[in-house]
Design a protein around this motif. Structure first.
Motif, PDB file in Angstrom:
ATOM      1  N   GLU A  63       0.827  -1.210   0.000  1.00  0.00           N
ATOM      2  CA  GLU A  63       0.000   0.000   0.000  1.00  0.00           C
ATOM      3  C   GLU A  63       0.860   1.258   0.000  1.00  0.00           C
ATOM      4  O   GLU A  63       0.528   2.246  -0.660  1.00  0.00           O
ATOM      5  N   ARG A  64       1.969   1.231   0.729  1.00  0.00           N
ATOM      6  CA  ARG A  64       2.876   2.394   0.756  1.00  0.00           C
ATOM      7  C   ARG A  64       3.536   2.592  -0.612  1.00  0.00           C
ATOM      8  O   ARG A  64       3.680   3.720  -1.083  1.00  0.00           O
ATOM      9  N   ILE A  65       3.926   1.497  -1.247  1.00  0.00           N
ATOM     10  CA  ILE A  65       4.511   1.589  -2.584  1.00  0.00           C
ATOM     11  C   ILE A  65       3.477   2.129  -3.566  1.00  0.00           C
ATOM     12  O   ILE A  65       3.779   3.008  -4.381  1.00  0.00           O
ATOM     13  N   ASP A  66       2.251   1.630  -3.481  1.00  0.00           N
ATOM     14  CA  ASP A  66       1.187   2.109  -4.362  1.00  0.00           C
ATOM     15  C   ASP A  66       0.922   3.598  -4.157  1.00  0.00           C
ATOM     16  O   ASP A  66       0.696   4.337  -5.111  1.00  0.00           O
ATOM     17  N   ALA A  67       0.965   4.050  -2.910  1.00  0.00           N
ATOM     18  CA  ALA A  67       0.727   5.466  -2.619  1.00  0.00           C
ATOM     19  C   ALA A  67       1.843   6.342  -3.179  1.00  0.00           C
ATOM     20  O   ALA A  67       1.604   7.486  -3.580  1.00  0.00           O
ATOM     21  N   SER A  68       3.054   5.804  -3.227  1.00  0.00           N
ATOM     22  CA  SER A  68       4.182   6.597  -3.718  1.00  0.00           C
ATOM     23  C   SER A  68       4.299   6.577  -5.235  1.00  0.00           C
ATOM     24  O   SER A  68       5.012   7.379  -5.814  1.00  0.00           O
ATOM     25  N   THR A  69       3.606   5.654  -5.884  1.00  0.00           N
ATOM     26  CA  THR A  69       3.622   5.567  -7.350  1.00  0.00           C
ATOM     27  C   THR A  69       2.188   5.473  -7.863  1.00  0.00           C
ATOM     28  O   THR A  69       1.748   4.415  -8.308  1.00  0.00           O
ATOM     29  N   PRO A  70       1.440   6.587  -7.793  1.00  0.00           N
ATOM     30  CA  PRO A  70       0.011   6.544  -8.138  1.00  0.00           C
ATOM     31  C   PRO A  70      -0.269   6.185  -9.597  1.00  0.00           C
ATOM     32  O   PRO A  70      -1.352   5.703  -9.903  1.00  0.00           O
ATOM     33  N   ASP A  71       0.689   6.398 -10.492  1.00  0.00           N
ATOM     34  CA  ASP A  71       0.454   6.105 -11.905  1.00  0.00           C
ATOM     35  C   ASP A  71       0.963   4.732 -12.313  1.00  0.00           C
ATOM     36  O   ASP A  71       0.782   4.328 -13.458  1.00  0.00           O
ATOM     37  N   GLY A  72       1.595   4.025 -11.388  1.00  0.00           N
ATOM     38  CA  GLY A  72       2.184   2.733 -11.718  1.00  0.00           C
ATOM     39  C   GLY A  72       1.228   1.588 -11.480  1.00  0.00           C
ATOM     40  O   GLY A  72       0.104   1.770 -11.018  1.00  0.00           O
ATOM     41  N   PRO A  73       1.688   0.386 -11.791  1.00  0.00           N
ATOM     42  CA  PRO A  73       0.856  -0.803 -11.526  1.00  0.00           C
ATOM     43  C   PRO A  73       0.652  -0.975 -10.026  1.00  0.00           C
ATOM     44  O   PRO A  73       1.537  -0.685  -9.230  1.00  0.00           O
ATOM     45  N   ARG A  74      -0.512  -1.422  -9.635  1.00  0.00           N
ATOM     46  CA  ARG A  74      -0.873  -1.541  -8.226  1.00  0.00           C
ATOM     47  C   ARG A  74      -0.341  -2.850  -7.667  1.00  0.00           C
ATOM     48  O   ARG A  74      -0.767  -3.945  -8.059  1.00  0.00           O
ATOM     49  N   LEU A  75       0.599  -2.757  -6.753  1.00  0.00           N
ATOM     50  CA  LEU A  75       1.169  -3.939  -6.113  1.00  0.00           C
ATOM     51  C   LEU A  75       0.135  -4.625  -5.231  1.00  0.00           C
ATOM     52  O   LEU A  75       0.086  -5.854  -5.156  1.00  0.00           O
ATOM     53  N   ARG A  76      -0.701  -3.849  -4.581  1.00  0.00           N
ATOM     54  CA  ARG A  76      -1.737  -4.445  -3.719  1.00  0.00           C
ATOM     55  C   ARG A  76      -2.693  -5.308  -4.544  1.00  0.00           C
ATOM     56  O   ARG A  76      -3.105  -6.374  -4.115  1.00  0.00           O
ATOM     57  N   ASP A  77      -3.025  -4.857  -5.752  1.00  0.00           N
ATOM     58  CA  ASP A  77      -3.871  -5.663  -6.635  1.00  0.00           C
ATOM     59  C   ASP A  77      -3.175  -6.975  -6.988  1.00  0.00           C
ATOM     60  O   ASP A  77      -3.821  -8.017  -7.086  1.00  0.00           O
ATOM     61  N   GLU A  78      -1.868  -6.913  -7.187  1.00  0.00           N
ATOM     62  CA  GLU A  78      -1.113  -8.126  -7.497  1.00  0.00           C
ATOM     63  C   GLU A  78      -1.160  -9.111  -6.319  1.00  0.00           C
ATOM     64  O   GLU A  78      -1.371 -10.304  -6.512  1.00  0.00           O
ATOM     65  N   LEU A  79      -0.996  -8.581  -5.100  1.00  0.00           N
ATOM     66  CA  LEU A  79      -1.073  -9.447  -3.917  1.00  0.00           C
ATOM     67  C   LEU A  79      -2.468 -10.044  -3.775  1.00  0.00           C
ATOM     68  O   LEU A  79      -2.612 -11.231  -3.479  1.00  0.00           O
ATOM     69  N   ASP A  80      -3.484  -9.213  -3.986  1.00  0.00           N
ATOM     70  CA  ASP A  80      -4.862  -9.707  -3.886  1.00  0.00           C
ATOM     71  C   ASP A  80      -5.124 -10.803  -4.923  1.00  0.00           C
ATOM     72  O   ASP A  80      -5.842 -11.761  -4.655  1.00  0.00           O
ATOM     73  N   GLY A  81      -4.525 -10.674  -6.091  1.00  0.00           N
ATOM     74  CA  GLY A  81      -4.699 -11.667  -7.147  1.00  0.00           C
ATOM     75  C   GLY A  81      -4.080 -13.010  -6.802  1.00  0.00           C
ATOM     76  O   GLY A  81      -4.482 -14.045  -7.333  1.00  0.00           O
ATOM     77  N   LEU A  82      -3.105 -12.993  -5.912  1.00  0.00           N
ATOM     78  CA  LEU A  82      -2.471 -14.253  -5.510  1.00  0.00           C
ATOM     79  C   LEU A  82      -3.405 -15.109  -4.662  1.00  0.00           C
ATOM     80  O   LEU A  82      -3.181 -16.313  -4.528  1.00  0.00           O
TER      81      LEU A  82
END
Length: 77
Positions: free
Chosen positions: A52-71
């Motif tokens: 979530e912190r990585i996603d907040a720091s890169t708002p235009d990038g791919p969502r890491l949280r979505d990747e984790l949720d997909g696992l």
């Protein structure tokens, strides 16, 4: 003996930054999968928080949280 690396005075290049970011993201995914495998809720929450912190720091990038949720989703048949 570790190899010497020259670092430019203006900081890392775009390619180096991309490689660093990819390594960090891969580490978070690996930690998350290890936490799921061992059932360690604290480590899982830590990986989710970092994502979530990585996603907040890169708002235009791919969502890491979505990747984790997909696992957690079952694979399509």
């Amino acid at each position: 003996m570790p190899a010497l690396v020259l670092i430019p005075s203006d900081g890392p290049s775009e390619q180096e930054l991309a490689e660093i970011e990819a390594a960090v993201r891969a580490g978070v995914v690996a930690d998350y999968l290890a936490a799921l495998r061992t059932g360690n809720a604290l480590d899982r929450f830590a990986a989710e928080y970092l994502a979530e912190r990585i996603d907040a720091s890169t708002p235009d990038g791919p969502r890491l949280r979505d990747e984790l949720d997909g696992l957690n989703l079952p694979a399509a048949a």
